[in-house]
Design a protein around this motif. Structure first.
Motif, PDB file in Angstrom:
ATOM      1  N   ASP A 109       0.833  -1.199   0.000  1.00 41.85           N
ATOM      2  CA  ASP A 109       0.000   0.000   0.000  1.00 41.85           C
ATOM      3  C   ASP A 109       0.870   1.252   0.000  1.00 41.85           C
ATOM      4  O   ASP A 109       0.577   2.220  -0.702  1.00 41.85           O
ATOM      5  CB  ASP A 109      -0.921   0.000   1.225  1.00 41.85           C
ATOM      6  CG  ASP A 109      -2.074  -0.969   1.053  1.00 41.85           C
ATOM      7  OD1 ASP A 109      -2.292  -1.409  -0.088  1.00 41.85           O
ATOM      8  OD2 ASP A 109      -2.737  -1.292   2.051  1.00 41.85           O
ATOM      9  N   ILE A 110       1.941   1.218   0.792  1.00 41.58           N
ATOM     10  CA  ILE A 110       2.831   2.381   0.836  1.00 41.58           C
ATOM     11  C   ILE A 110       3.469   2.596  -0.526  1.00 41.58           C
ATOM     12  O   ILE A 110       3.514   3.709  -1.052  1.00 41.58           O
ATOM     13  CB  ILE A 110       3.913   2.177   1.916  1.00 41.58           C
ATOM     14  CG1 ILE A 110       3.275   2.180   3.292  1.00 41.58           C
ATOM     15  CG2 ILE A 110       4.988   3.242   1.817  1.00 41.58           C
ATOM     16  CD1 ILE A 110       4.185   1.710   4.383  1.00 41.58           C
ATOM     17  N   ILE A 111       3.947   1.500  -1.120  1.00 45.22           N
ATOM     18  CA  ILE A 111       4.616   1.608  -2.414  1.00 45.22           C
ATOM     19  C   ILE A 111       3.631   2.086  -3.468  1.00 45.22           C
ATOM     20  O   ILE A 111       3.949   2.920  -4.316  1.00 45.22           O
ATOM     21  CB  ILE A 111       5.259   0.255  -2.777  1.00 45.22           C
ATOM     22  CG1 ILE A 111       6.454  -0.011  -1.855  1.00 45.22           C
ATOM     23  CG2 ILE A 111       5.710   0.233  -4.224  1.00 45.22           C
ATOM     24  CD1 ILE A 111       7.003  -1.388  -1.941  1.00 45.22           C
ATOM     25  N   GLU A 112       2.410   1.597  -3.383  1.00 43.78           N
ATOM     26  CA  GLU A 112       1.391   2.017  -4.347  1.00 43.78           C
ATOM     27  C   GLU A 112       1.111   3.512  -4.206  1.00 43.78           C
ATOM     28  O   GLU A 112       1.009   4.240  -5.194  1.00 43.78           O
ATOM     29  CB  GLU A 112       0.108   1.224  -4.118  1.00 43.78           C
ATOM     30  CG  GLU A 112      -0.956   1.501  -5.154  1.00 43.78           C
ATOM     31  CD  GLU A 112      -2.281   0.856  -4.806  1.00 43.78           C
ATOM     32  OE1 GLU A 112      -2.462   0.431  -3.656  1.00 43.78           O
ATOM     33  OE2 GLU A 112      -3.139   0.811  -5.689  1.00 43.78           O
ATOM     34  N   GLN A 113       1.030   3.974  -2.956  1.00 47.13           N
ATOM     35  CA  GLN A 113       0.751   5.391  -2.738  1.00 47.13           C
ATOM     36  C   GLN A 113       1.904   6.254  -3.240  1.00 47.13           C
ATOM     37  O   GLN A 113       1.697   7.368  -3.710  1.00 47.13           O
ATOM     38  CB  GLN A 113       0.541   5.625  -1.239  1.00 47.13           C
ATOM     39  CG  GLN A 113      -0.169   6.898  -0.926  1.00 47.13           C
ATOM     40  CD  GLN A 113      -0.189   7.138   0.558  1.00 47.13           C
ATOM     41  OE1 GLN A 113       0.760   6.832   1.277  1.00 47.13           O
ATOM     42  NE2 GLN A 113      -1.288   7.705   1.030  1.00 47.13           N
TER      43      GLN A 113
END
Lengths: 364, 372
Positions: free
Chosen positions: B146-150
């Motif tokens: 999720d962090i990488i996607e954001q």
């Protein structure tokens, strides 16, 4: 028999028998009719049981694996397994080109038939047994060991090398673990003095063997659970299927309903093994009794005997399912080491202990 | 001569083909296995099922574009692969990324390494028949994804690193979310240990299985945790520091078991090291530009350029030959998985089929990286 509780199945069965007896003249036809009715009822019961066990397994798995499990079809996903069955019914039943077609198609039937046969002497409730034969335990252990023939047949006839390896593993595994299962059964036969299921249950009227028999019976119980988990090919002993090594093992080539029959037989075997463990170690349908405390025992009798039986059985089923979602799989040589180097010697010493215990009357 | 070549098996030997479709080859690897019963006599890896000629395509792409393909090679270390491409180009045109970009690159690389090792931990459980770890590891991997996607819009094949810096500035919530994720992940390591590391069956399956001697590790060119478990100190982050890894406090995990159990412990320890690197950096991201000034069309001077980085699986190298144009004249990737795979036939010889699954799981192969 004098104060038979009203909820007992035996009263119902006796009434039904009398009614049939009056209606049918010939003894032979009467017996055949009753046999067919029993068989159909048993099949319905087992199919419902497998539906429930399939649902239970998915819910137990979901509970342990932080996921949801089936929750779309029917309330709480309870109809999911029926939807799956319908799907499997409509799938094409493939037979590989090079397969031995007769054996390939016979194998699933043999698996299910052996599983069904083994259920006959189980006592589901007080006085509620299909066939109370005097060698009940021997019968169950000999019939259930026939499942290995079905697996070998399936693996060999599939004309698939993974299936063949799976079948060979199965031969080594089931035949070895049968010994520990048998010795654990014998330990209770020694204590109860009978192989008849009804007498074994009656012998636990003043306490279940797992409490009466001290540590040796506890050891036998643990060995029985381990060895029978291996015998019914469930994780961590599911080497015959071993999806990650053999892509499905002996049933790689099976599809549709033929595959579902393997699944069916696995669940019936799971139930039988748990029911046997519940019967011989945890008293079967016998309520929780403590020798001497008549008031307490009488209070316990008010809980229907079938609830006791199914409660204990499903407790053990839950434990065996729990294994599956916790342990990694063993390797084949480690599996055989466990049996031949640990479980078998321990059971042999254990059976000596139990025999001594019985002779000197050390148990309660 | 021809007859001898066609004669592939002795009587009593049994050949099975593991893959290209097999649940535990993690992709389209094909292993031809000669068996005696359950014992492995010989293994022959057969590559080529996923060949996409990445290197050839790269020769037709500009220096800004070509790293996009590398994130599809080792898709579990895509940030780190991109970093290698960017570093190689930076080395050639002699610019340096801004301090802010460097810190973010390290952070993203370590997040990727952590996520990759988590997926590996999930997969090794699955390969050895324990399904539950898979879900437990994915619970934490989801936080990282999720962090990488954001940050960069993609969850698996990220393309965030460009020559001279990073594509855009990090999300304002980045630091907060990473810190929260690290807290949660750290608290779960003990649970992992209880579930799998401490399990007797699991230890028995790995201890003494698939021994890779230090000599073999060197001669087969193994790198990453696979070689470090055999006692070879080969962490590129320590040996040839890039991006400023030399200013960070972290240990190179080297063990001397050399077996599957050693490889398992190395990766487990590396997850904790990655968390510690991230925690050192997350509060110290320098302010300033996230991109250095580069020209719109990057042209490399004539010559050969090579840059190594440490991916989650080992030493990844980018070799560029430039003729002065805006596309590489020749491009070659040195991928860790091919060398690691080449050791498998040696170390799996004599073990059982079940062991082969454990060996492949602990060597942690990503198949598209093997055959580019």
């Amino acid at each position: 028999m004098q104060n038979e509780p009203s909820y007992s199945f035996s009263a119902l069965a006796a009434r039904f028998h009398n009614w049939l007896d009056a209606a049918i003249e010939s003894d032979f036809i009467l017996q055949v009719t009753e046999l067919i009715i029993t068989g159909v009822l048993l099949l319905v019961f087992l199919v419902l049981l497998c539906f429930f066990l399939g649902y239970m397994e998915r819910k137990v798995a979901a509970f342990m694996e932080i996921r949801l499990g089936p929750n779309r079809v029917g309330p709480k996903g309870s109809l999911q397994i029926i939807a799956d069955t319908i799907k499997l019914l409509f799938k094409e039943g493939l037979t590989p080109n090079q397969a031995d077609k007769f054996l390939f198609n016979l194998a699933p039937a043999i698996m299910v038939i052996t599983a069904l046969l083994a259920i006959a002497p189980l006592a589901f409730a007080k006085n509620f047994q299909i066939w109370d034969l005097n060698i009940g335990l021997l019968y169950v252990s000999s019939i259930s060991s026939m499942a290995v023939i079905g697996v070998l047949m399936a693996g060999w006839s599939s004309s698939n090398k993974y299936s063949l390896i799976g079948a060979m593993r199965c031969g080594a595994q089931i035949v070895s673990y049968e010994l520990s299962v048998g010795l654990s059964l014998i330990s209770i036969v020694v204590l109860a003095g009978s192989m008849q299921i009804s007498e074994i249950v009656e012998s636990q009227a003043n306490g279940w063997w797992i409490f009466k028999g001290h540590i040796p019976v506890l050891i036998a119980f643990v060995i029985f659970i381990i060895a029978s988990t291996a015998e019914i090919n469930r994780a961590p002993f599911d080497l015959t299927e071993a999806e990650q090594e053999l892509t499905g093992g002996f049933h790689t080539e099976y599809s549709g309903m033929k595959f579902a029959m393997f699944l069916l037989s696995e669940y019936i075997n799971l139930f039988i093994v748990s029911a046997i463990a519940a019967t011989i170690f945890l008293g079967g349908w016998m309520p929780f009794h403590i020798g001497g405390l008549d008031g307490f025992n009488h209070a316990m009798d008010y809980i229907p005997s079938s609830i006791w039986f199914f409660g204990k059985t499903f407790l053990i089923i839950f434990i065996i399912m729990w294994f599956r979602w916790t342990f990694p799989r063993l390797r084949i040589d480690q599996l055989l080491n466990l049996e031949w180097k640990y479980l078998l010697p321990i059971s042999m010493i254990n059976i000596l202990l139990i025999t001594a215990m019985t002779i000197f009357g050390w148990h309660f | 001569m021809l007859i001898e070549e066609n004669h592939i098996a002795e009587s009593g030997e049994f050949i099975i083909n593991m893959g290209p479709q097999h649940p535990s080859t993690h992709g389209v690897l094909h292993l031809k296995i000669w068996l005696d019963g359950e014992t492995i006599l010989k293994i022959e890896p057969n590559l080529g099922y996923i060949h996409r000629s990445v290197e050839k395509i790269c020769e037709n792409l500009s220096y800004r574009q070509f790293s996009f393909l590398t994130s599809r090679m080792d898709y579990l270390s895509s940030h780190i692969n991109n970093e290698a491409c960017a570093l190689a180009v930076e080395k050639a045109i002699q610019i340096e990324a801004t301090p802010r970009a460097k810190a973010v690159r390290i952070l993203l690389a370590e997040l990727t390494r952590l996520a990759s090792h988590q997926l590996w931990w999930a997969a090794i459980g699955l390969d050895l028949g324990a399904v539950t770890p898979f879900f437990y590891a994915f619970r934490e991997r989801e936080l990282l994804n999720d962090i990488i996607e954001q940050t960069c819009g993609a969850r698996l094949t990220q393309n965030f690193i460009i020559p001279g810096g990073i594509m855009q500035d990090i999300h304002p919530d980045f630091q907060k979310r990473v810190k929260e994720a690290m807290q949660q992940i750290k608290s779960k390591f003990d649970e992992y240990d209880q579930l799998l590391t401490g399990n007797v069956i699991f230890q028995q399956r790995l201890k003494g299985v698939g021994y890779l001697s230090p000599e073999n590790a060197i001669s087969y060119g193994c790198s990453g945790p696979t070689a470090r478990a055999s006692g070879i100190s080969c962490d590129v982050r320590k040996k040839v520091p890039y991006e400023g890894y030399d200013q960070l406090q972290f240990n190179e995990i080297v063990r001397h078991e050399g077996d599957c159990w050693g490889r398992y412990l190395v990766r487990i320890a590396e997850m904790r090291e990655s968390v510690s690197i991230i925690e050192q950096l997350i509060d110290n991201i320098p302010d300033g530009d996230f991109q250095a000034k580069t020209k719109a069309v990057i042209k490399l001077p004539k010559g050969e350029f090579y840059q190594r980085v440490e991916t989650a699986r080992g030493d990844f190298g980018v070799y560029l030959v430039s003729d002065g144009g805006n596309t590489p004249y020749r491009c070659k990737f040195r991928s860790p998985n091919l060398s690691n795979l080449s050791a498998i036939p040696e170390i799996a010889q004599g073990s059982k089929i079940g062991d082969l699954v454990a060996i492949m799981a602990t060597v942690d192969l990503v198949i598209p990286d093997i055959d580019r």
